[in-house]
Design an enzyme around this catalytic site. Structure first.
Site, PDB file in Angstrom:
ATOM      1  N   GLY A  37       0.777  -1.234   0.000  1.00 35.25           N
ATOM      2  CA  GLY A  37       0.000   0.000   0.000  1.00 35.25           C
ATOM      3  C   GLY A  37       0.811   1.288   0.000  1.00 35.25           C
ATOM      4  O   GLY A  37       0.349   2.307   0.501  1.00 35.25           O
ATOM      5  N   ASN A  63       1.412   3.073  -2.621  1.00 30.61           N
ATOM      6  CA  ASN A  63       0.666   4.019  -3.468  1.00 30.61           C
ATOM      7  C   ASN A  63      -0.531   4.587  -2.713  1.00 30.61           C
ATOM      8  O   ASN A  63      -0.843   5.768  -2.839  1.00 30.61           O
ATOM      9  CB  ASN A  63       0.223   3.352  -4.773  1.00 30.61           C
ATOM     10  CG  ASN A  63       1.338   3.331  -5.797  1.00 30.61           C
ATOM     11  OD1 ASN A  63       1.652   4.351  -6.404  1.00 30.61           O
ATOM     12  ND2 ASN A  63       1.968   2.167  -5.967  1.00 30.61           N
ATOM     13  N   ARG A  83     -16.351 -18.046  -7.583  1.00 27.84           N
ATOM     14  CA  ARG A  83     -15.793 -16.753  -8.016  1.00 27.84           C
ATOM     15  C   ARG A  83     -16.904 -15.707  -8.178  1.00 27.84           C
ATOM     16  O   ARG A  83     -16.736 -14.539  -7.843  1.00 27.84           O
ATOM     17  CB  ARG A  83     -15.049 -16.963  -9.342  1.00 27.84           C
ATOM     18  CG  ARG A  83     -14.041 -15.882  -9.677  1.00 27.84           C
ATOM     19  CD  ARG A  83     -12.791 -15.969  -8.791  1.00 27.84           C
ATOM     20  NE  ARG A  83     -11.901 -14.837  -9.027  1.00 27.84           N
ATOM     21  CZ  ARG A  83     -10.896 -14.499  -8.237  1.00 27.84           C
ATOM     22  NH1 ARG A  83     -10.616 -15.194  -7.149  1.00 27.84           N
ATOM     23  NH2 ARG A  83     -10.137 -13.459  -8.509  1.00 27.84           N
ATOM     24  N   VAL A 124      -8.248  -9.591 -11.093  1.00 27.59           N
ATOM     25  CA  VAL A 124      -8.813  -9.251 -12.403  1.00 27.59           C
ATOM     26  C   VAL A 124     -10.196  -8.651 -12.141  1.00 27.59           C
ATOM     27  O   VAL A 124     -11.031  -9.267 -11.477  1.00 27.59           O
ATOM     28  CB  VAL A 124      -8.914 -10.501 -13.314  1.00 27.59           C
ATOM     29  CG1 VAL A 124      -9.590 -10.143 -14.635  1.00 27.59           C
ATOM     30  CG2 VAL A 124      -7.530 -11.097 -13.543  1.00 27.59           C
ATOM     31  N   ASN A 133      -6.086   2.803 -12.861  1.00 22.94           N
ATOM     32  CA  ASN A 133      -5.103   1.836 -12.372  1.00 22.94           C
ATOM     33  C   ASN A 133      -3.701   2.421 -12.523  1.00 22.94           C
ATOM     34  O   ASN A 133      -3.434   3.146 -13.476  1.00 22.94           O
ATOM     35  CB  ASN A 133      -5.215   0.553 -13.219  1.00 22.94           C
ATOM     36  CG  ASN A 133      -4.201  -0.510 -12.822  1.00 22.94           C
ATOM     37  OD1 ASN A 133      -4.074  -0.853 -11.652  1.00 22.94           O
ATOM     38  ND2 ASN A 133      -3.466  -1.033 -13.799  1.00 22.94           N
ATOM     39  N   HIS A 192       0.166   1.300 -13.197  1.00 21.45           N
ATOM     40  CA  HIS A 192       0.966   0.162 -13.679  1.00 21.45           C
ATOM     41  C   HIS A 192       2.438   0.579 -13.693  1.00 21.45           C
ATOM     42  O   HIS A 192       2.767   1.670 -14.173  1.00 21.45           O
ATOM     43  CB  HIS A 192       0.505  -0.263 -15.080  1.00 21.45           C
ATOM     44  CG  HIS A 192       1.249  -1.463 -15.563  1.00 21.45           C
ATOM     45  ND1 HIS A 192       0.983  -2.738 -15.109  1.00 21.45           N
ATOM     46  CD2 HIS A 192       2.301  -1.577 -16.405  1.00 21.45           C
ATOM     47  CE1 HIS A 192       1.825  -3.578 -15.666  1.00 21.45           C
ATOM     48  NE2 HIS A 192       2.633  -2.913 -16.455  1.00 21.45           N
ATOM     49  N   ASP A 243     -10.495  -0.768 -18.661  1.00 18.23           N
ATOM     50  CA  ASP A 243     -11.574  -1.324 -19.478  1.00 18.23           C
ATOM     51  C   ASP A 243     -11.510  -2.848 -19.371  1.00 18.23           C
ATOM     52  O   ASP A 243     -10.824  -3.377 -18.492  1.00 18.23           O
ATOM     53  CB  ASP A 243     -11.502  -0.795 -20.922  1.00 18.23           C
ATOM     54  CG  ASP A 243     -10.222  -1.213 -21.632  1.00 18.23           C
ATOM     55  OD1 ASP A 243      -9.493  -2.078 -21.094  1.00 18.23           O
ATOM     56  OD2 ASP A 243      -9.957  -0.679 -22.718  1.00 18.23           O
ATOM     57  N   GLY A 268      -9.967  -5.045 -21.047  1.00 12.71           N
ATOM     58  CA  GLY A 268      -8.668  -5.672 -21.299  1.00 12.71           C
ATOM     59  C   GLY A 268      -7.740  -5.536 -20.098  1.00 12.71           C
ATOM     60  O   GLY A 268      -8.099  -4.942 -19.080  1.00 12.71           O
ATOM     61  N   ASP A 327      -4.634  -3.736 -18.854  1.00 13.13           N
ATOM     62  CA  ASP A 327      -3.756  -2.577 -19.093  1.00 13.13           C
ATOM     63  C   ASP A 327      -3.985  -1.951 -20.471  1.00 13.13           C
ATOM     64  O   ASP A 327      -3.045  -1.417 -21.074  1.00 13.13           O
ATOM     65  CB  ASP A 327      -2.264  -2.969 -18.929  1.00 13.13           C
ATOM     66  CG  ASP A 327      -1.962  -3.563 -17.570  1.00 13.13           C
ATOM     67  OD1 ASP A 327      -2.607  -3.158 -16.587  1.00 13.13           O
ATOM     68  OD2 ASP A 327      -1.077  -4.439 -17.491  1.00 13.13           O
TER      69      ASP A 327
HETATM   70  C1  GAR Z   1       2.931  -1.027  -7.497  1.00 10.47           C
HETATM   71  O1  GAR Z   1       4.229  -1.021  -8.021  1.00 10.47           O
HETATM   72  C2  GAR Z   1       1.907  -1.006  -8.613  1.00 10.47           C
HETATM   73  O2  GAR Z   1       2.297  -0.233  -9.697  1.00 10.47           O
HETATM   74  C3  GAR Z   1       1.854  -2.469  -8.982  1.00 10.47           C
HETATM   75  O3  GAR Z   1       1.864  -3.135  -7.739  1.00 10.47           O
HETATM   76  C4  GAR Z   1       2.647  -2.375  -6.811  1.00 10.47           C
HETATM   77  C5  GAR Z   1       1.862  -2.205  -5.525  1.00 10.47           C
HETATM   78  O4  GAR Z   1       2.654  -1.602  -4.523  1.00 10.47           O
HETATM   79  N1  GAR Z   1       0.696  -2.768  -9.768  1.00 10.47           N
HETATM   80  C6  GAR Z   1       0.712  -3.648 -10.771  1.00 10.47           C
HETATM   81  O5  GAR Z   1       1.679  -4.304 -11.080  1.00 10.47           O
HETATM   82  C7  GAR Z   1      -0.618  -3.762 -11.509  1.00 10.47           C
HETATM   83  N2  GAR Z   1      -0.456  -4.518 -12.726  1.00 10.47           N
HETATM   84  P1  GAR Z   1       2.010  -0.880  -3.277  1.00 10.47           P
HETATM   85  O6  GAR Z   1       1.028  -1.870  -2.637  1.00 10.47           O
HETATM   86  O7  GAR Z   1       3.170  -0.585  -2.380  1.00 10.47           O
HETATM   87  O8  GAR Z   1       1.304   0.362  -3.760  1.00 10.47           O
END
Ligand code: GAR
Length: 196
Positions: free
Chosen positions: A12, A14, A66, A93, A108, A110, A147, A149, A151
């Protein structure tokens, strides 16, 4: 007022960047109304609680099918009445029911410059391992709309980060977080809040 729901799966950082930006008044007219994790042990849940934000876990392990998990996830989202859903390291997902209910209102983060190193199987450290294996000199992070897909949705913000000689995947991951992710994710929320 933009009501923001943040979905997380792990550490967490971010989420923390979003909470810190909010506390400094950098998110405009925004309130973080709820944090949802699919993982009961996610440290992100502690970060939410420490900031006084409602934090709930909806774990697929608690449901036999699910579809039941998807329904519970949508219920937990709806209960927060969000204007914007932020996937901040949410490694689930996203069910199509959620995308349909919140089309154009899910973003999101990435950890690469999309369209490089993205799509199915590219998440977390794997993205940085792939970037180092390919030998790119520049990588970065992307905030995009979600969306159907993986990413593939419209890009909102990107920031480039240099790869250094001898970087390990973890070193590169940390630099991408510090220089790009923790910067562009709060900025993207601010941009959306300011358009409301
Ligand atoms: C981050 O680097 C984020 O960009 C990535 O997971 C990490 C989570 O870190 N997300 C993906 O790879 C999505 N495809 P965090 O829990 O410390 O924020």
């Amino acid at each position: 007022m933009l009501r923001v729901l943040v979905c997380v799966s792990g550490g967490g950082t971010n989420l923390q960047a979003i909470l810190d930006a909010g506390a400094k008044g950098e998110l405009g007219d925004t309130e973080i109304v709820r944090v949802i994790s699919n993982n009961p042990n996610a440290y992100a849940l502690e970060r939410a609680k420490n900031a006084g934000v409602d934090a709930v876990c909806v774990s697929p392990k608690d449901y036999a099918a699910r579809e039941e998990f998807h329904a519970a996830l949508l219920d937990a989202m709806n209960a927060a009445k969000p204007d914007l859903i932020v996937l901040a390291g949410f490694l689930v997902v996203i069910p199509k029911e959620v995308i349909q209910a919140y089309r154009g209102r899910i973003i999101n983060i990435h950890p690469s410059l999309i369209p490089s190193f993205c799509g199915t199987g590219y998440y977390g450290l794997k993205v940085h391992e792939a970037a180092l294996e390919r030998g790119v000199k520049i990588t970065g992070a992307t905030v995009h709309y979600v969306d159907e897909g993986t990413d593939t949705g419209p890009i909102i913000a990107q920031k480039a980060v240099e790869v250094h000689d001898g970087d390990t995947p973890k070193e590169l991951q940390l630099r991408v977080m510090q220089e790009a992710e923790w910067v562009i994710l709060p900025k993207a929320i601010r941009m959306i809040a300011d358009k409301q």
